[in-house]
Scaffold this motif. Structure first.
Motif, mmCIF file in Angstrom:
data_model
loop_
_atom_site.group_PDB
_atom_site.id
_atom_site.type_symbol
_atom_site.label_atom_id
_atom_site.label_comp_id
_atom_site.label_asym_id
_atom_site.label_seq_id
_atom_site.Cartn_x
_atom_site.Cartn_y
_atom_site.Cartn_z
ATOM 1 N N PRO A 1 0.819 -1.229 0.000
ATOM 2 C CA PRO A 1 0.000 0.000 0.000
ATOM 3 C C PRO A 1 0.844 1.267 0.000
ATOM 4 C CG PRO A 1 -0.861 -1.581 1.579
ATOM 5 C CD PRO A 1 0.464 -2.108 1.130
ATOM 6 N N ARG A 2 1.987 1.270 0.680
ATOM 7 C CA ARG A 2 2.883 2.425 0.676
ATOM 8 C C ARG A 2 3.435 2.677 -0.720
ATOM 9 N NH1 ARG A 2 5.454 7.160 2.239
ATOM 10 N NH2 ARG A 2 7.698 6.998 1.970
ATOM 11 N N TRP A 3 3.848 1.617 -1.400
ATOM 12 C CA TRP A 3 4.377 1.760 -2.756
ATOM 13 C C TRP A 3 3.307 2.325 -3.686
ATOM 14 C CZ3 TRP A 3 2.730 -0.576 -7.278
ATOM 15 C CH2 TRP A 3 3.562 -0.389 -8.390
ATOM 16 N N LEU A 4 2.085 1.842 -3.525
ATOM 17 C CA LEU A 4 0.986 2.311 -4.366
ATOM 18 C C LEU A 4 0.702 3.787 -4.119
ATOM 19 C CD1 LEU A 4 -1.128 1.363 -6.435
ATOM 20 C CD2 LEU A 4 -2.649 0.856 -4.511
ATOM 21 N N TRP A 5 0.682 4.195 -2.855
ATOM 22 C CA TRP A 5 0.401 5.599 -2.528
ATOM 23 C C TRP A 5 1.530 6.514 -3.004
ATOM 24 C CZ3 TRP A 5 -2.405 9.440 -2.367
ATOM 25 C CH2 TRP A 5 -2.121 10.593 -1.646
ATOM 26 N N LYS A 6 2.776 6.078 -2.888
ATOM 27 C CA LYS A 6 3.888 6.901 -3.364
ATOM 28 C C LYS A 6 3.793 7.133 -4.864
ATOM 29 C CE LYS A 6 8.103 6.835 -2.119
ATOM 30 N NZ LYS A 6 9.498 6.427 -1.853
ATOM 31 N N SER A 7 3.396 6.110 -5.599
ATOM 32 C CA SER A 7 3.269 6.269 -7.051
ATOM 33 C C SER A 7 2.103 7.180 -7.405
ATOM 34 C CB SER A 7 3.109 4.903 -7.717
ATOM 35 O OG SER A 7 1.896 4.279 -7.301
ATOM 36 N N TRP A 8 1.013 7.137 -6.637
ATOM 37 C CA TRP A 8 -0.138 8.000 -6.889
ATOM 38 C C TRP A 8 0.121 9.432 -6.423
ATOM 39 C CZ3 TRP A 8 -4.481 4.138 -5.098
ATOM 40 C CH2 TRP A 8 -4.832 3.321 -6.192
ATOM 41 N N GLU A 9 0.778 9.572 -5.296
ATOM 42 C CA GLU A 9 1.049 10.907 -4.744
ATOM 43 C C GLU A 9 2.009 11.680 -5.637
ATOM 44 O OE1 GLU A 9 2.950 14.008 -2.338
ATOM 45 O OE2 GLU A 9 3.922 12.193 -3.076
ATOM 46 N N GLY A 10 2.983 10.986 -6.212
ATOM 47 C CA GLY A 10 3.844 11.578 -7.219
ATOM 48 C C GLY A 10 4.734 12.710 -6.753
ATOM 49 N N GLY A 11 5.010 12.798 -5.448
ATOM 50 C CA GLY A 11 5.888 13.850 -4.953
ATOM 51 C C GLY A 11 5.236 15.218 -4.876
ATOM 52 N N LYS A 12 3.895 15.264 -4.855
ATOM 53 C CA LYS A 12 3.172 16.541 -4.829
ATOM 54 C C LYS A 12 3.519 17.367 -3.586
ATOM 55 C CE LYS A 12 -1.185 16.426 -5.917
ATOM 56 N NZ LYS A 12 -1.293 17.245 -7.159
ATOM 57 N N ILE A 13 3.505 16.731 -2.412
ATOM 58 C CA ILE A 13 3.756 17.471 -1.169
ATOM 59 C C ILE A 13 5.189 18.007 -1.136
ATOM 60 C CG2 ILE A 13 3.819 17.307 1.344
ATOM 61 C CD1 ILE A 13 1.028 17.232 0.159
ATOM 62 N N ARG A 14 6.145 17.203 -1.513
ATOM 63 C CA ARG A 14 7.540 17.660 -1.517
ATOM 64 C C ARG A 14 7.728 18.835 -2.480
ATOM 65 N NH1 ARG A 14 12.420 15.620 0.069
ATOM 66 N NH2 ARG A 14 11.480 13.631 0.705
ATOM 67 N N ALA A 15 7.058 18.759 -3.638
ATOM 68 C CA ALA A 15 7.174 19.853 -4.604
ATOM 69 C C ALA A 15 6.547 21.140 -4.078
ATOM 70 C CB ALA A 15 6.521 19.448 -5.927
ATOM 71 N N LEU A 16 5.408 21.032 -3.381
ATOM 72 C CA LEU A 16 4.743 22.221 -2.849
ATOM 73 C C LEU A 16 5.483 22.819 -1.652
ATOM 74 C CD1 LEU A 16 0.986 21.146 -3.038
ATOM 75 C CD2 LEU A 16 2.107 22.936 -4.374
ATOM 76 N N MET A 17 6.225 21.999 -0.943
ATOM 77 C CA MET A 17 6.928 22.498 0.247
ATOM 78 C C MET A 17 8.002 23.519 -0.124
ATOM 79 S SD MET A 17 7.436 19.098 2.567
ATOM 80 C CE MET A 17 8.748 19.898 3.505
ATOM 81 N N MET A 18 8.784 23.237 -1.152
ATOM 82 C CA MET A 18 9.839 24.151 -1.614
ATOM 83 C C MET A 18 10.745 24.600 -0.463
ATOM 84 S SD MET A 18 7.841 26.466 -4.474
ATOM 85 C CE MET A 18 6.461 26.860 -3.398
ATOM 86 N N ASP A 19 11.101 23.658 0.408
ATOM 87 C CA ASP A 19 11.997 23.918 1.549
ATOM 88 C C ASP A 19 11.426 24.920 2.548
ATOM 89 O OD1 ASP A 19 13.938 22.181 0.522
ATOM 90 O OD2 ASP A 19 14.788 23.763 -0.741
ATOM 91 N N LEU A 20 10.113 25.067 2.569
ATOM 92 C CA LEU A 20 9.492 25.971 3.535
ATOM 93 C C LEU A 20 9.203 25.303 4.865
ATOM 94 C CD1 LEU A 20 6.991 27.973 1.284
ATOM 95 C CD2 LEU A 20 9.141 28.768 2.270
ATOM 96 N N ASP A 21 9.710 24.076 5.046
ATOM 97 C CA ASP A 21 9.572 23.440 6.361
ATOM 98 C C ASP A 21 10.465 24.124 7.379
ATOM 99 O OD1 ASP A 21 11.642 22.500 4.744
ATOM 100 O OD2 ASP A 21 11.908 20.709 5.954
ATOM 101 N N VAL A 22 11.465 24.835 6.913
ATOM 102 C CA VAL A 22 12.316 25.651 7.770
ATOM 103 C C VAL A 22 12.075 27.103 7.407
ATOM 104 C CG1 VAL A 22 14.670 26.162 8.485
ATOM 105 C CG2 VAL A 22 14.037 23.830 7.869
#
Length: 373
Positions: A131-152
């Motif tokens: 299920p993790r592999w399936l979700w990673k393929s569907w999510e497609g890195g959307k959250i990481r792309a939207l973050m743009m290093d703004l976690d800091v």
């Protein structure tokens, strides 16, 4: 022992971008590591000893008999588990199968699983990661792309303003288009629950119907008078067994039948592994079931979405949360919730404030732009 687990270090990487819930992470992180670790443990002879040791005669070489009994399975006698050890039987389940004048094959409890334990545990680990592999393929890195290093939050004001504008533009242009994205994640959580329940049935089949109530039987045995009950751990994971008959030609050409008494040291480890897995799977299944009930409430209750957003992100103003939930869909709420868990709290507060203002401005413009009937 540490050398055995060095190969698992890549699975223990801390991922600072969270795209799922803590309960879902239990499935593909801790559970997968546990299952692979257990699979490695049962294959390391230097720590658990030989998997089988049989009492043999001089006519049959020790290695031959051990290998034969390991390959062809072993057995105990069900009717001998309730007899008094040291008086009627030498060990639970061990005795003379022909004492009544004939051999009762239905009284045998055959053990074949021990050959497949390491493979089964590894296969279970792969199922938990699916299920993790399936979700990673569907999510497609959307959250990481939207973050743009703004976690800091340590960056220049110009850079911060530019990145926040990019996030706001994406949220505005894709407003009301995230439902399918969120539903696919909920589907993966549902698959995780199906996997846990399915694995309970899989192991129940693996152990000939003895696993489903295994943990309850262990608890009941520990709380009862042990002299009056059969230890379920010995019944399912016996330390001493009888070997299936070994046939060979004697010196005169007649077929001689040999049986052997075998020790299974590996079952001392196996019983601990599967007692732990029984309780772990039950707890994991209950947590996942509760999580899915929470998802259903979130889908059908906008008020719950407001409450959860306010409880999780206290810096965000209440009116902003109300506006966003009221004028967006459930998928937009889930995307914002996940973003909030990854972004700096002050930056997320500003994004929510500006997004709510934009929604309000558009709503007012829409209202005033409609001619009177």
């Amino acid at each position: 022992m540490l050398d055995v687990f060095r190969g698992l270090k890549n699975l223990i990487k801390v991922n600072y971008v969270h795209i799922d819930s803590p309960v879902f992470r239990l499935h593909y992180s801790i559970t997968v590591i546990l299952l692979i670790s257990f699979s490695l443990i049962v294959t390391t002879r230097q720590y658990v000893g030989n998997p089988i040791d049989c009492i043999h005669t001089k006519d049959i070489p020790e290695d031959v008999l051990n290998t034969y009994c390991w390959i062809h399975s072993t057995y105990t006698l069900k009717s001998f588990f309730n007899k008094k050890v040291g008086v009627e039987v030498p060990y639970p389940g061990i005795g003379n199968s022909r004492e009544k004048g004939r051999e009762d094959m239905s009284d045998r409890k055959i053990y074949k699983y021990y050959q497949w334990v390491c493979f089964c545990l590894f296969f279970q680990a792969m199922l938990f990661y699916a299920p993790r592999w399936l979700w990673k393929s569907w999510e497609g890195g959307k959250i990481r792309a939207l973050m743009m290093d703004l976690d800091v939050g340590v960056c220049t004001e110009i850079e911060k303003k530019t990145k926040k504008k990019l996030i706001l533009d994406y949220l505005w242009e894709n407003l009301r288009y995230h439902n399918w994205w969120a539903y696919r994640y909920y589907l993966c959580e549902g698959l995780a629950l199906v996997n846990v329940i399915g694995q309970m049935f899989l192991m129940n089949r693996f152990f000939d119907g003895e696993f489903m109530a295994f943990g309850l039987n262990v608890i009941e045995y520990m709380e009862s008078d042990q002299e009056d009950r059969v230890d379920p751990m010995i019944y399912v994971f016996p330390r001493m067994v009888k070997c299936t008959l070994f046939n060979k030609f004697g010196s005169s050409g007649e077929v001689e039948r040999h049986d052997a008494l075998c020790i299974l040291p590996l079952n001392v480890v196996n019983e601990k592994i599967y007692v732990f897995l029984w309780f772990w799977f039950v707890i994991l299944g209950l947590l996942t079931f509760i999580t899915l009930l929470y998802r259903l409430v979130i889908i059908f209750s906008p008020r719950m979405r407001v409450y959860m957003m306010r409880m999780r992100f206290r810096l965000v103003r209440r009116d902003n949360v109300d506006t966003i939930v009221r004028r967006s869909k459930m998928g937009d709420w889930y995307l914002l919730y996940i973003l909030g868990e990854n972004l700096d709290s002050v930056i997320f507060r500003d994004i929510m404030h500006e997004f709510a203002n934009k929604l309000n401005h558009n709503y007012q413009h829409h209202i005033h732009g409609v001619p009177d009937a």
